[in-house]
Scaffold this motif. Structure first.
Motif, PDB file in Angstrom:
ATOM      1  N   UNK A  38     -23.762  -3.517  35.810  1.00  0.00           N
ATOM      2  CA  UNK A  38     -24.172  -4.362  34.484  1.00  0.00           C
ATOM      3  C   UNK A  38     -24.963  -5.748  35.052  1.00  0.00           C
ATOM      4  N   UNK A  39     -25.023  -6.412  33.226  1.00  0.00           N
ATOM      5  CA  UNK A  39     -26.105  -7.186  33.982  1.00  0.00           C
ATOM      6  C   UNK A  39     -25.394  -8.593  34.767  1.00  0.00           C
ATOM      7  N   UNK A  40     -24.894  -9.442  35.968  1.00  0.00           N
ATOM      8  CA  UNK A  40     -23.743 -10.477  35.857  1.00  0.00           C
ATOM      9  C   UNK A  40     -23.980 -10.941  34.820  1.00  0.00           C
ATOM     10  N   UNK A  41     -24.665 -11.741  33.870  1.00  0.00           N
ATOM     11  CA  UNK A  41     -23.821 -12.018  32.135  1.00  0.00           C
ATOM     12  C   UNK A  41     -23.245 -11.485  31.912  1.00  0.00           C
ATOM     13  N   UNK A  42     -22.802  -9.939  31.627  1.00  0.00           N
ATOM     14  CA  UNK A  42     -22.269  -9.199  31.512  1.00  0.00           C
ATOM     15  C   UNK A  42     -20.421  -8.849  31.826  1.00  0.00           C
ATOM     16  N   UNK A  47     -12.954  -5.648  35.412  1.00  0.00           N
ATOM     17  CA  UNK A  47     -12.691  -5.566  37.301  1.00  0.00           C
ATOM     18  C   UNK A  47     -13.607  -4.883  37.805  1.00  0.00           C
ATOM     19  N   UNK A  48     -14.185  -5.278  38.805  1.00  0.00           N
ATOM     20  CA  UNK A  48     -15.365  -5.128  40.202  1.00  0.00           C
ATOM     21  C   UNK A  48     -14.928  -3.878  40.389  1.00  0.00           C
ATOM     22  N   UNK A  49     -15.882  -3.177  40.449  1.00  0.00           N
ATOM     23  CA  UNK A  49     -15.438  -1.486  40.836  1.00  0.00           C
ATOM     24  C   UNK A  49     -16.404  -1.153  42.256  1.00  0.00           C
ATOM     25  N   UNK A 175     -21.242 -14.671  42.961  1.00  0.00           N
ATOM     26  CA  UNK A 175     -22.187 -12.938  43.165  1.00  0.00           C
ATOM     27  C   UNK A 175     -23.781 -13.556  42.499  1.00  0.00           C
ATOM     28  N   UNK A 176     -23.960 -15.092  42.191  1.00  0.00           N
ATOM     29  CA  UNK A 176     -24.961 -15.735  41.569  1.00  0.00           C
ATOM     30  C   UNK A 176     -25.809 -16.226  42.590  1.00  0.00           C
ATOM     31  N   UNK A 181     -27.745 -10.224  40.525  1.00  0.00           N
ATOM     32  CA  UNK A 181     -28.230 -10.552  38.829  1.00  0.00           C
ATOM     33  C   UNK A 181     -27.394  -8.909  38.534  1.00  0.00           C
ATOM     34  N   UNK A 182     -26.653  -8.174  38.943  1.00  0.00           N
ATOM     35  CA  UNK A 182     -26.554  -7.545  38.485  1.00  0.00           C
ATOM     36  C   UNK A 182     -24.549  -6.679  39.007  1.00  0.00           C
TER      37      UNK A 182
END
Ligand SMILES: Nc1nc2c(c(=O)[nH]1)N[C@H]1C(S)=C(S)[C@@H](COP(=O)(O)OP(=O)(O)OC[C@H]3O[C@@H](n4cnc5c(N)ncnc54)[C@H](O)[C@@H]3O)O[C@H]1N2
Ligand code: MOO
Length: 421
Positions: A38-42, A47-49, A175-176, A181-182
């Motif tokens: 997914x896009x970072x903003x979403x 939970x990070x996979x 992350x940013x 970005x995803x």
């Protein structure tokens, strides 16, 4: 289908400790959700996979931590006060100063600007005296003052975000900062939640006068809200009536679209209950007796192949068993791990007697005076007193072995905000 409890856990004489219950959950349930990039903003609250490995170091270059003047510290040793330097130019953030610093020169530099070569120490603007094209710096700074070293925050190749964390604003910031970005995340766990019992109503027209014996449903709205805060995709299944065919139909229907089914109520006398009969027919159900108060009875099982947990009906017991047990199941199925609730310490300002062998969760408020955090108990412990939660800051966790507590004794607590996620 897995075995949810062994004989010990089912034995009517023995109580299951919180850790044992969590262990059974960890052993028997695995991730039930798919991954998606997914896009970072979403990704907030998902939970990070995957593990995120830093593609480069941060900061990427040595840079200035302040607005000021940069010099070579070695020059100072060859000078005597006043330490006056000729100005060579200006280094701005976002632009690389093209030349190395000349001996006995200073470069005006802004916060975040890359250190020009030979510059290793920065003096703050307000500490310096400027005279035309000369600057005088004060004595007393150490070599390297007011600089930030390349890689002091993140080292290239380091696992900087770990699989299983729930993405908080700070994780999204990190992350940013690495140009990502995803992110690949677990999709939200889909939970369908039911209340049960003939006394429970949702009717907005219900009148206590006309419909004596009935009460409004507080558990499902409360549990829905708890689940929402955890990023869960919640479906409200409504109230299960005391009618086996309807229960069967509603549970089977829910199992078509949920990763987990939760109900509240009807677990203390499971043997004579419709829920037990129906779930035994369409899945599996075990009745646990937890060594906690409030919240002793709890059901665990499957509807078809879908995990099911039945929380006790008393609202505070429902809240507590959600926080200390069901929350672990939600984490396990949703890929969030390792998962632990934070526990802090305070000093009790009350006396309390309890039975040995059960962990008790008291509702407490916290005050701080003269640097000491004090815990004050809500005056009533009843598992139906929902306002004990609205009037508290935390759940005090009294260990199994404890039998009495006196003012001044240390006490552990879990902040309600941590339970709210
Ligand atoms: N003979 C026994 N009676 C009880 C035992 C026991 O071991 N033996 N355990 C007590 C404990 S502890 C609890 S907790 C409750 C749990 O009972 P159930 O899960 O079977 O829940 P119910 O009997 O259906 O309801 C208990 C209580 O909670 C109210 N309730 C239920 N659902 C809701 C809802 N959605 N919103 C608001 N309030 C709800 C219900 O009206 C009852 O007052 O059993 C004890 N009894
Ligand atoms: O689970 Mo019950 O008290 O413990 O209300």
């Amino acid at each position: 289908m897995v075995q949810l409890s062994d004989d010990c856990c089912n034995a009517s004489s023995s109580l299951l400790r919180v850790e044992q219950a969590r262990e059974i959950i960890q052993r028997n349930f695995s991730i039930a959700v798919l991954k998606k990039t997914l896009s970072l903003e979403d990704t907030e609250n998902l939970v990070l996979a995957e593990d995120i490995i830093a593609p480069f170091s941060l900061p990427p270059h040595d840079n200035s931590a302040v607005d000021g003047f940069g010099i070579s510290y070695a020059d100072l040793a060859k000078m005597s006060p006043p330490y006056q330097f000729a100005l060579q130019g200006t280094a701005k953030a976002g632009h690389v100063f093209p030349d190395p610093l000349l001996p006995f020169h200073a470069i005006k530099i802004f916060t975040g600007a890359v250190l020009p070569s030979n510059v290793d120490t920065i003096y703050m603007l307000e500490d310096c005296e400027i005279n035309g094209d000369k600057v005088t710096v004060p004595a007393g700074l150490k070599k390297g003052s007011n600089t930030r070293q390349a890689g002091e925050d993140i080292t290239k190749g380091q696992v900087i975000l770990h699989q299983g964390i729930r993405l908080r604003p700070s994780h999204i910031g990190v992350a940013a900062s690495l140009g990502l970005t995803a992110l690949t995340c677990y999709m939200p766990l889909r939970v369908t939640i039911f209340s049960s019992g003939d006394e429970i109503t949702r009717s907005s027209q219900m009148s206590y006068k006309k419909e004596a014996g009935r009460i409004f449903d507080s558990n499902t709205p409360m549990l829905k809200s708890l689940l929402h805060r955890l990023g869960v995709d919640v479906t409200d299944g409504g109230v299960l009536p005391d009618h086996p065919q309807t229960i069967r139909y509603k549970l089977q229907e829910a199992s078509q679209r949920a990763d987990l089914i939760i109900s509240s109520g009807g677990v203390s006398v499971g043997e004579e209950d419709h829920m037990k009969a129906v779930i035994t027919e369409i899945g599996k159900i075990d009745f646990w007796r937890l060594a906690i108060k409030p919240g002793k009875p709890l059901a665990m099982g499957y509807i078809g192949q879908i995990p099911y947990v039945g929380l006790p009906g008393n609202p505070v017991a429902s809240f507590v068993t959600f926080a200390v047990i069901a929350r672990f199941l939600v984490a396990q199925l949703g890929g969030e791990r390792p998962f632990n609730l934070p526990v802090y310490n305070a000093i009790a300002d009350f006396s309390y007697q309890k039975k040995i062998g059960r962990r008790e969760y008291l509702r407490i408020t916290l005050t701080r005076s003269e640097g000491i955090l004090k815990a004050h108990k809500f005056p009533r412990e009843g598992a139906g007193i929902l306002t004990s939660l609205t009037n508290s800051h935390a759940l005090a966790e009294l260990p199994e072995r404890l039998t009495s507590l006196s003012p001044g004794d240390p006490i552990s607590f879990i902040p309600l905000e941590a339970i709210y996620g």
